[in-house]
Design a protein around this motif. Structure first.
Motif, short mmCIF file in Angstrom:
data_model
loop_
_atom_site.label_atom_id
_atom_site.label_comp_id
_atom_site.label_asym_id
_atom_site.label_seq_id
_atom_site.Cartn_x
_atom_site.Cartn_y
_atom_site.Cartn_z
N ALA A 1 0.92 -1.16 -0.15
CA ALA A 1 0.05 0.15 -0.17
C ALA A 1 0.78 1.15 0.05
CB ALA A 1 -0.69 -0.04 1.10
N MET A 2 1.88 1.23 0.86
CA MET A 2 3.06 2.32 0.87
C MET A 2 3.52 2.59 -0.57
SD MET A 2 4.59 2.18 4.50
CE MET A 2 3.73 2.56 5.88
N ASN A 3 4.15 1.61 -1.06
CA ASN A 3 4.45 1.66 -2.44
C ASN A 3 3.54 2.17 -3.47
OD1 ASN A 3 7.29 0.86 -1.61
ND2 ASN A 3 6.60 -1.44 -1.80
N PHE A 4 2.35 1.63 -3.47
CA PHE A 4 1.41 2.01 -4.42
C PHE A 4 1.16 3.43 -4.25
CE2 PHE A 4 -2.97 3.27 -5.27
CZ PHE A 4 -3.03 2.92 -6.72
N ASN A 5 1.00 4.03 -2.90
CA ASN A 5 0.79 5.50 -2.56
C ASN A 5 1.83 6.46 -3.10
OD1 ASN A 5 -0.73 7.46 -1.29
ND2 ASN A 5 1.09 7.77 -0.34
N ASN A 6 2.97 5.79 -3.10
CA ASN A 6 4.34 6.49 -3.76
C ASN A 6 3.93 6.76 -5.41
OD1 ASN A 6 5.61 6.89 -1.38
ND2 ASN A 6 6.91 5.26 -1.52
N TYR A 7 3.60 5.51 -6.06
CA TYR A 7 3.28 5.57 -7.52
C TYR A 7 2.25 6.60 -7.61
CZ TYR A 7 0.89 3.87 -11.53
OH TYR A 7 0.13 3.79 -12.54
N HIS A 8 1.19 6.38 -6.66
CA HIS A 8 -0.17 7.27 -7.07
C HIS A 8 0.10 8.88 -6.84
CE1 HIS A 8 -4.47 8.28 -6.58
NE2 HIS A 8 -4.05 9.40 -5.64
N GLU A 9 0.85 9.09 -5.99
CA GLU A 9 1.27 10.63 -5.79
C GLU A 9 2.34 11.18 -6.98
OE1 GLU A 9 -0.12 12.29 -3.64
OE2 GLU A 9 -1.23 10.98 -2.53
N ALA A 10 3.11 10.06 -7.24
CA ALA A 10 3.86 10.59 -8.65
C ALA A 10 2.98 10.90 -9.74
CB ALA A 10 4.82 9.67 -8.75
N LEU A 11 2.02 10.05 -9.77
CA LEU A 11 0.95 10.41 -11.09
C LEU A 11 0.65 11.84 -10.88
CD1 LEU A 11 -0.81 7.17 -11.66
CD2 LEU A 11 0.92 8.15 -12.98
N HIS A 12 0.01 12.10 -9.69
CA HIS A 12 -0.45 13.67 -9.38
C HIS A 12 0.59 14.69 -9.86
CE1 HIS A 12 -4.34 12.86 -7.71
NE2 HIS A 12 -3.95 11.74 -6.95
N MET A 13 1.90 14.42 -9.16
CA MET A 13 2.90 15.40 -9.47
C MET A 13 3.34 15.18 -10.99
SD MET A 13 5.18 17.48 -8.31
CE MET A 13 5.79 17.25 -6.62
N GLY A 14 3.14 14.47 -11.67
CA GLY A 14 3.33 14.43 -13.37
C GLY A 14 2.34 15.25 -13.75
N PHE A 15 0.97 14.83 -13.41
CA PHE A 15 -0.17 15.91 -14.01
C PHE A 15 0.11 17.36 -13.36
CE2 PHE A 15 -2.41 11.89 -14.25
CZ PHE A 15 -2.69 11.88 -15.55
N MET A 16 0.43 17.41 -12.32
CA MET A 16 0.71 19.17 -12.01
C MET A 16 1.88 19.57 -12.62
SD MET A 16 -0.06 19.27 -7.81
CE MET A 16 0.88 17.75 -7.32
N MET A 17 2.70 19.11 -13.04
CA MET A 17 3.85 19.73 -13.54
C MET A 17 3.77 19.82 -15.08
SD MET A 17 7.01 17.46 -12.02
CE MET A 17 8.40 18.22 -13.04
N ASN A 18 2.74 19.01 -15.66
CA ASN A 18 2.42 19.15 -17.22
C ASN A 18 1.31 20.29 -16.98
OD1 ASN A 18 3.68 17.64 -18.76
ND2 ASN A 18 2.37 15.83 -18.30
N ILE A 19 0.31 20.35 -16.10
CA ILE A 19 -0.48 21.51 -16.23
C ILE A 19 0.08 22.95 -16.05
CG2 ILE A 19 -2.43 22.59 -14.94
CD1 ILE A 19 -3.53 19.79 -14.53
N ARG A 20 1.24 22.77 -15.33
CA ARG A 20 1.76 24.17 -14.92
C ARG A 20 2.54 24.73 -16.19
NH1 ARG A 20 6.75 23.94 -10.79
NH2 ARG A 20 7.62 22.59 -12.62
#
Length: 84
Positions: A62-81
């Motif tokens: 679950a912790m490893n998946f959470n890191n993956y999940h949060e990285a997806l959010h970060m990638g989207f935010m960086m692209n939107i920026r």
């Protein structure tokens, strides 16, 4: 507060106070989780399959998946920026 629940969408502007609170939680909850994990507080885990089909059978998964999940959010935010 349903603002950030699964399936939610942006509905308006975010206040600086909300940003500050989210920033504080981001870092404080990481530290709290590390502390709790080191102190053996994660004894039981209820297996869970995410909406995207990832089966999480343990706390570590679950912790490893959470890191993956949060990285997806970060990638989207960086692209939107790029468009702001």
């Amino acid at each position: 507060n349903d603002t950030y629940k699964n399936g939610s969408k942006p509905t308006g502007t975010t206040t600086q106070a909300e940003i500050d609170e989210l920033k504080e939680l981001l870092f404080s909850l990481i530290e709290k989780t590390k502390e709790d994990y080191a102190n053996g507080k994660f004894v039981t885990y209820n297996e869970y399959t995410t909406g995207t089909g990832f089966h999480l059978a343990s706390t570590l998964e679950a912790m490893n998946f959470n890191n993956y999940h949060e990285a997806l959010h970060m990638g989207f935010m960086m692209n939107i920026r790029k468009f702001i």
